[in-house]
Write a protein that holds these residues in place. Structure first.
Motif, PDB file in Angstrom:
ATOM      1  N   MET A 146      33.757   1.354  23.386  1.00  0.00           N
ATOM      2  CA  MET A 146      34.469   0.097  23.136  1.00  0.00           C
ATOM      3  C   MET A 146      35.596  -0.083  24.158  1.00  0.00           C
ATOM      4  O   MET A 146      35.803  -1.153  24.693  1.00  0.00           O
ATOM      5  CB  MET A 146      35.050   0.089  21.729  1.00  0.00           C
ATOM      6  N   ALA A 149      34.148  -0.865  27.556  1.00  0.00           N
ATOM      7  CA  ALA A 149      33.691  -2.262  27.632  1.00  0.00           C
ATOM      8  C   ALA A 149      34.891  -3.207  27.724  1.00  0.00           C
ATOM      9  O   ALA A 149      34.855  -4.201  28.472  1.00  0.00           O
ATOM     10  CB  ALA A 149      32.841  -2.582  26.411  1.00  0.00           C
ATOM     11  N   GLU A 184      21.205   2.549  16.998  1.00  0.00           N
ATOM     12  CA  GLU A 184      20.765   1.159  17.125  1.00  0.00           C
ATOM     13  C   GLU A 184      21.550   0.382  18.180  1.00  0.00           C
ATOM     14  O   GLU A 184      21.033  -0.570  18.764  1.00  0.00           O
ATOM     15  CB  GLU A 184      20.827   0.437  15.774  1.00  0.00           C
ATOM     16  N   GLY A 185      22.776   0.816  18.449  1.00  0.00           N
ATOM     17  CA  GLY A 185      23.575   0.158  19.491  1.00  0.00           C
ATOM     18  C   GLY A 185      22.941   0.340  20.859  1.00  0.00           C
ATOM     19  O   GLY A 185      22.836  -0.603  21.647  1.00  0.00           O
ATOM     20  N   ALA A 188      19.848  -1.732  21.043  1.00  0.00           N
ATOM     21  CA  ALA A 188      20.203  -3.149  21.242  1.00  0.00           C
ATOM     22  C   ALA A 188      20.536  -3.415  22.707  1.00  0.00           C
ATOM     23  O   ALA A 188      20.099  -4.429  23.278  1.00  0.00           O
ATOM     24  CB  ALA A 188      21.395  -3.502  20.359  1.00  0.00           C
TER      25      ALA A 188
ATOM     26  N   SER B  76      25.696  -0.020  13.310  1.00  0.00           N
ATOM     27  CA  SER B  76      26.437   0.020  14.569  1.00  0.00           C
ATOM     28  C   SER B  76      26.831  -1.394  14.969  1.00  0.00           C
ATOM     29  O   SER B  76      26.100  -2.341  14.707  1.00  0.00           O
ATOM     30  CB  SER B  76      25.555   0.632  15.653  1.00  0.00           C
ATOM     31  N   ARG B  77      27.977  -1.512  15.560  1.00  0.00           N
ATOM     32  CA  ARG B  77      28.385  -2.820  16.088  1.00  0.00           C
ATOM     33  C   ARG B  77      28.481  -2.765  17.612  1.00  0.00           C
ATOM     34  O   ARG B  77      29.244  -3.495  18.228  1.00  0.00           O
ATOM     35  CB  ARG B  77      29.711  -3.257  15.488  1.00  0.00           C
ATOM     36  N   ALA B  78      27.674  -1.855  18.188  1.00  0.00           N
ATOM     37  CA  ALA B  78      27.721  -1.677  19.645  1.00  0.00           C
ATOM     38  C   ALA B  78      27.327  -2.948  20.385  1.00  0.00           C
ATOM     39  O   ALA B  78      27.758  -3.165  21.515  1.00  0.00           O
ATOM     40  CB  ALA B  78      26.804  -0.538  20.051  1.00  0.00           C
ATOM     41  N   ALA B  79      26.507  -3.799  19.739  1.00  0.00           N
ATOM     42  CA  ALA B  79      26.077  -5.028  20.414  1.00  0.00           C
ATOM     43  C   ALA B  79      27.263  -5.943  20.711  1.00  0.00           C
ATOM     44  O   ALA B  79      27.184  -6.786  21.607  1.00  0.00           O
ATOM     45  CB  ALA B  79      25.053  -5.749  19.551  1.00  0.00           C
ATOM     46  N   LEU B  80      28.361  -5.788  19.979  1.00  0.00           N
ATOM     47  CA  LEU B  80      29.542  -6.625  20.206  1.00  0.00           C
ATOM     48  C   LEU B  80      30.169  -6.366  21.579  1.00  0.00           C
ATOM     49  O   LEU B  80      30.932  -7.189  22.077  1.00  0.00           O
ATOM     50  CB  LEU B  80      30.599  -6.359  19.128  1.00  0.00           C
ATOM     51  N   ALA B  81      29.827  -5.230  22.174  1.00  0.00           N
ATOM     52  CA  ALA B  81      30.428  -4.876  23.463  1.00  0.00           C
ATOM     53  C   ALA B  81      30.045  -5.857  24.565  1.00  0.00           C
ATOM     54  O   ALA B  81      30.682  -5.901  25.608  1.00  0.00           O
ATOM     55  CB  ALA B  81      30.023  -3.462  23.857  1.00  0.00           C
TER      56      ALA B  81
END
Lengths: 198, 241
Positions: A146, A149, A184-185, A188, B76-81
């Protein structure tokens, strides 16, 4: 029972990353047993580094010369600049010898909770290098975290009006990785970065 | 202390070579801190990114001892990156929760609303909807921590209709008639805050401005405030575009 000097050496080694008191003791014993082939070369190597250690004034790399070997290497493409968070990242990128350009080490990444802001990183130096001209592309090779990014988006915004092409590293399935084991991140990101099969 | 629950990762600070001290927000126990062995390892690092929902198994010998925790990713909220606005939102919201909420006190409404704002950031295409939800969350946080705004009636006349302003000093609503002479010194109260419904860009900007004023004045005091509000600055900069 060992002498205070040997104890001091053990303690110094045990403070290194990856070593605890027990492994430090083993390392010290190894050095003492192999004085000629292990201890003396280690001492001279440490002395040589200690005497010449310098932080590169151009990119922030750590080397025994200033400017560092990467910045002065004439075979490198000066039009390509790769921005990394730490010196360890520069060394990792350079180990592969796949990137032909030069580097810029930020010295960390933006983190609100750890109190790291733009002024704590070498962003001003990066902007100065870019504005000085001669750079066509800046590759933002931040870690896929995070904070990484956040730093990448911040730098992309800062570099937006500078006239250079700004790119980032692809994220996704690692070489040798199996989908079943990926979070899953990562899946994605891999899906988002999919491309036509050549 | 033993806890087995779903939790939201709010902050992870490196501890030792591989471990991390992590703050989790749970519905049942509120904010809890725990040591996660191997928290900086390649395997666990994605699970400890702020905003990730995890299955948290926490064990501590006593209430005062820093517990050890095991985590498993639920969502996961990795897609928010990929989205700078969503990323700034996660950073701000998770940091806000980790910094402001007292440990061990459940705030189920804060937990639920925080989750829903993060869901919106991930799924909602219109950033205005997400930012309106952010403003509502911040006002809720103020209220839950004892610094809520009183928007039920006019501070001057007591009337409950036609509320148009908020006093920056008292946080109380002021009606259009009573506030008109002092309009330049009062915040404009966006209608969506009290009546719901859709919000314009100006409404959302004003609501965020009001919430930030009171958060900075009453809650975010001290050294860490400046670093945390950098994420909030990035959110507002995106809105202005």
């Amino acid at each position: 029972m060992s002498s205070p000097e040997i104890d001091a050496l053990t303690q110094a080694l045990s403070r290194l990353p990856g070593l605890g008191p027990r492994s430090a003791r083993r390392a010290v014993l190894h050095l003492l047993k192999r004085r000629e082939i292990a201890l003396k070369p280690l001492i001279s190597a440490l002395q040589a580094v200690e005497q010449n250690l310098a932080t590169c004034a151009i990119c922030g790399n750590v080397d025994t010369v200033n400017p560092c070997g990467v910045c002065t290497d004439p075979r490198r493409d000066a039009k390509l600049l790769c921005v990394v968070e730490e010196v360890a990242d520069l060394w990792a990128m350079d180990r592969a010898r796949l990137f032909p350009g030069r580097f810029h080490v930020l010295g960390g990444r933006l983190s609100a909770l750890e109190g790291v802001g733009p002024d704590d990183l070498s962003i001003a130096q990066l902007m100065a290098r870019v504005t000085a001209g001669g750079i066509d592309e800046v590759v933002l090779a931040m870690n896929a975290t995070m904070e990484g990014a956040t730093t990448m988006h911040y730098l992309a915004e800062r570099l937006a009006g500078s006239g250079v092409s700004v790119t980032q590293l692809a994220h996704g399935v690692p070489v040798g990785g199996e989908l079943d084991y990926l979070d899953e991140g990562t899946i994605a990101q891999a899906l988002r970065a999919r491309r036509p099969v050549a | 202390m033993h806890l087995d629950a779903e939790a939201l990762v709010c902050a992870a600070i490196a501890h030792g070579e591989n471990g991390a001290v992590v703050r989790f927000l749970t519905a049942e126990a509120g904010l809890v801190a725990a040591y996660v062995p191997g928290g900086r390892s390649q395997r666990l690092r994605p699970a400890l990114a702020p905003g990730t929902r995890v299955r948290l198994r926490l064990d501590g010998r006593t209430e005062t001892q820093l517990a050890r925790a095991g985590v498993e990713i639920v969502r996961s909220r990795a897609a928010l990156a990929f989205d700078p606005l969503a990323l700034a939102l996660v950073e701000w919201l998770a940091g806000l929760a980790a910094t402001l909420l007292p440990e061990g006190h459940p705030y189920p409404r804060v937990h639920a609303t925080l989750e829903s704002v993060l869901d919106l950031a991930e799924l909602q295409d219109d950033p205005l909807v997400t930012l309106a939800a952010l403003a509502r969350f911040e006002l809720l946080l103020l209220a839950e921590l004892g610094f809520g705004l009183d928007l039920s009636a006019c501070a001057a006349t007591g009337q409950t209709e036609d509320l148009a302003f908020v006093s920056p000093k008292t946080g109380r609503a002021v009606s259009a008639g009573a506030g008109a002479p002092y309009a330049d010194r009062l915040f404009r109260l966006p209608a969506f805050i009290t009546n719901g419904g859709a919000a314009s860009v100006e409404d959302v900007a004003e609501a965020l401005h009001i919430a930030r004023h009171f958060i900075e004045r009453d809650l975010l005091t001290g050294r860490r405030a400046a670093n945390l509000t950098a994420a909030r600055d990035r959110i507002e900069a995106r809105l202005k575009r």
